[in-house]
Design a protein around this motif. Structure first.
Motif, mmCIF file in Angstrom:
data_model
loop_
_atom_site.group_PDB
_atom_site.id
_atom_site.type_symbol
_atom_site.label_atom_id
_atom_site.label_comp_id
_atom_site.label_asym_id
_atom_site.label_seq_id
_atom_site.Cartn_x
_atom_site.Cartn_y
_atom_site.Cartn_z
ATOM 1 N N MET A 29 39.614 -8.750 -60.416
ATOM 2 C CA MET A 29 37.995 -8.347 -60.605
ATOM 3 C C MET A 29 37.848 -7.094 -59.527
ATOM 4 O O MET A 29 36.738 -7.319 -58.702
ATOM 5 C CB MET A 29 37.441 -9.742 -60.160
ATOM 6 N N ASP A 30 38.673 -6.207 -59.599
ATOM 7 C CA ASP A 30 38.202 -5.294 -58.783
ATOM 8 C C ASP A 30 37.792 -3.894 -59.602
ATOM 9 O O ASP A 30 37.493 -2.789 -58.932
ATOM 10 C CB ASP A 30 39.441 -4.788 -57.883
ATOM 11 N N SER A 31 37.963 -3.783 -61.174
ATOM 12 C CA SER A 31 37.526 -2.514 -61.632
ATOM 13 C C SER A 31 37.287 -3.322 -63.290
ATOM 14 O O SER A 31 37.767 -3.929 -63.449
ATOM 15 C CB SER A 31 38.554 -1.649 -61.690
ATOM 16 N N TRP A 32 36.215 -2.725 -63.624
ATOM 17 C CA TRP A 32 35.602 -3.018 -64.884
ATOM 18 C C TRP A 32 36.786 -2.863 -66.152
ATOM 19 O O TRP A 32 36.948 -3.791 -66.775
ATOM 20 C CB TRP A 32 34.418 -1.974 -65.339
ATOM 21 N N ASP A 33 37.724 -1.732 -65.920
ATOM 22 C CA ASP A 33 38.492 -1.713 -67.192
ATOM 23 C C ASP A 33 39.625 -2.882 -67.038
ATOM 24 O O ASP A 33 40.209 -2.889 -68.126
ATOM 25 C CB ASP A 33 39.454 -0.346 -66.985
ATOM 26 N N SER A 228 28.879 -1.690 -50.977
ATOM 27 C CA SER A 228 29.300 -0.608 -52.222
ATOM 28 C C SER A 228 30.477 0.324 -51.263
ATOM 29 O O SER A 228 30.142 0.650 -50.056
ATOM 30 C CB SER A 228 28.073 0.286 -52.277
ATOM 31 N N LEU A 229 31.273 0.741 -52.327
ATOM 32 C CA LEU A 229 32.490 1.680 -51.967
ATOM 33 C C LEU A 229 32.839 2.312 -53.032
ATOM 34 O O LEU A 229 32.768 1.782 -54.211
ATOM 35 C CB LEU A 229 33.479 0.548 -51.336
ATOM 36 N N ARG A 230 33.260 3.607 -52.929
ATOM 37 C CA ARG A 230 33.719 4.565 -53.972
ATOM 38 C C ARG A 230 35.163 4.635 -53.772
ATOM 39 O O ARG A 230 35.573 5.088 -52.858
ATOM 40 C CB ARG A 230 32.928 5.902 -53.966
ATOM 41 N N ALA A 231 35.926 4.472 -54.928
ATOM 42 C CA ALA A 231 37.352 4.775 -55.028
ATOM 43 C C ALA A 231 37.557 5.281 -56.511
ATOM 44 O O ALA A 231 37.226 4.347 -57.487
ATOM 45 C CB ALA A 231 38.192 3.398 -54.628
ATOM 46 N N ASP A 232 37.757 6.455 -56.713
ATOM 47 C CA ASP A 232 38.165 6.946 -58.153
ATOM 48 C C ASP A 232 39.034 6.122 -58.978
ATOM 49 O O ASP A 232 38.643 6.028 -60.326
ATOM 50 C CB ASP A 232 38.449 8.558 -57.835
ATOM 51 N N TYR A 233 39.921 5.565 -58.199
ATOM 52 C CA TYR A 233 40.718 4.762 -59.168
ATOM 53 C C TYR A 233 40.258 3.546 -59.503
ATOM 54 O O TYR A 233 40.722 2.762 -60.264
ATOM 55 C CB TYR A 233 42.400 4.562 -58.647
#
Length: 347
Positions: A29-33, A228-233
């Motif tokens: 549950m750390d990225s939508w994909d 909120s935090l941004r990480a490209d991966y």
């Protein structure tokens, strides 16, 4: 020394089945994909729980957590980020869960100011005096709805009024008592909860879910912005701009299990009414047990009666002995009762 039952409950079969399915599918549950379906289930589940806790709020939200300790940590973190004009001062009762103190330490906040309790509940007059003495500092009041030892519920309406008068934020640790909201008959015991900015709510206690099943409800989704935090991966800009949900900002954890799945399956199977009946049965059973203890000539019920589903009692013979000898008798009884899954507390 009194006796009490552990707070963690046996899980429902339907929740265990959902837990098994979640383990087999193993979404992260750390990225939508990695968790598109689980992400939708979590979004719907948290929205329903947020509305249960804050029915009148225009934009409530909720996070899935590992339990009360994490929920309280995040609540203090969010309160710290909202504070202005100095370090946040946390004010709580002697009845507060240890995680409140640990969270303040972890976040670099001053040690919480602890106010006196009366019969296991925060004394409103003591709270008012403490807040008056801290005037000028950003303030967070932490109340409890279902204390760990006694199951007591702080006087939430009065605490909310006092906090508002001192312009203090309010967090309620309802890890134990929160599921009373499922029952229309018992929910009034939590009157005042709706005034809290944040509320801790565990379903692996009085919700019959496998560990872990924690929730942190917030009155306004905008409060969650500091996470909120941004990480490209994990949440690339173009994906977010395209409308894909950002799961990274939904927790202080990165990798986490689909814990909302078992909650969602339980809600679909039982509904609010079904869960409410389970909570009512548990509370009613505790009340019946408490009356049986009170009627037994060799047992004594803790003054103040039952706390939600917590029944504290001790052998009456221990009262006639010096403290050390009386505690030894209670300890001997405890070891007998441990075989029947009953635990103890020092009070």
């Amino acid at each position: 020394m009194y006796k009490r039952q552990h707070l963690h409950c046996p899980p429902l079969a339907v929740a265990v089945a959902a837990e098994l399915a979640g383990a087999a599918l193993n979404p992260s549950m750390d990225s939508w994909d990695q968790a598109p379906a689980a992400g939708v289930i979590e979004e719907l589940t948290t929205a329903a729980l947020a509305r249960l806790v804050h029915p009148q709020a225009p934009a409530p939200d909720a996070l899935i957590t590992s339990g009360g300790t994490e929920s309280n940590l995040v609540a203090l973190l969010l309160a710290r980020e909202r504070a202005a004009g100095g370090p946040l001062r946390v004010v709580t009762g002697t009845n507060a869960h240890h995680s409140v103190h640990r969270a303040a330490w972890m976040l670099g906040l001053p040690a919480p100011t602890v106010v006196a309790c009366h019969e296991g509940r925060i004394d409103p007059a003591a709270l008012d005096r403490a807040l008056t003495g801290l005037a000028g500092s950003p303030l967070l009041v932490v109340a409890t709805a279902g204390t760990t030892d006694e199951g007591r519920i702080d006087p939430l309406p009065e605490i909310a009024r006092i906090a508002e008068r001192h312009t203090a934020q309010l967090h309620v640790d309802a890890a134990y008592g929160g599921p009373l909201l499922f029952s229309e008959r018992l929910a009034p015991q939590l009157a005042g909860l709706e005034h809290a900015a944040t509320v801790t709510f565990d379903l692996h206690k009085l919700g019959w879910q496998p560990v872990a099943a924690g929730v942190l409800a917030v009155a306004d989704a905008a409060m969650l912005a500091p996470l909120s935090l941004r990480a490209d991966y994990l949440n690339a800009d173009d994906d977010t701009e395209a409308g894909l949900p950002d799961l990274l900002g939904r927790s202080i954890r990165t990798t986490r299990r689909p814990d909302a799945l078992k909650m969602a399956v339980t809600f679909r199977a039982l509904g609010r009414r079904g869960l409410g009946k389970l909570v009512e049965h548990c509370v009613r059973t505790a009340e019946e047990f408490g009356r049986a203890v009170e009627a037994h000539p060799r047992l004594r019920l803790r003054p103040g009666g039952i706390g939600i589903s917590t029944v504290l009692f001790r052998p009456a013979v221990a009262d006639a002995l010096p403290d050390e000898a009386g505690d030894a008798v209670v300890a001997a009884v405890r070891r007998i009762l441990l075989a029947e899954a009953v635990s103890y507390t020092h009070l």
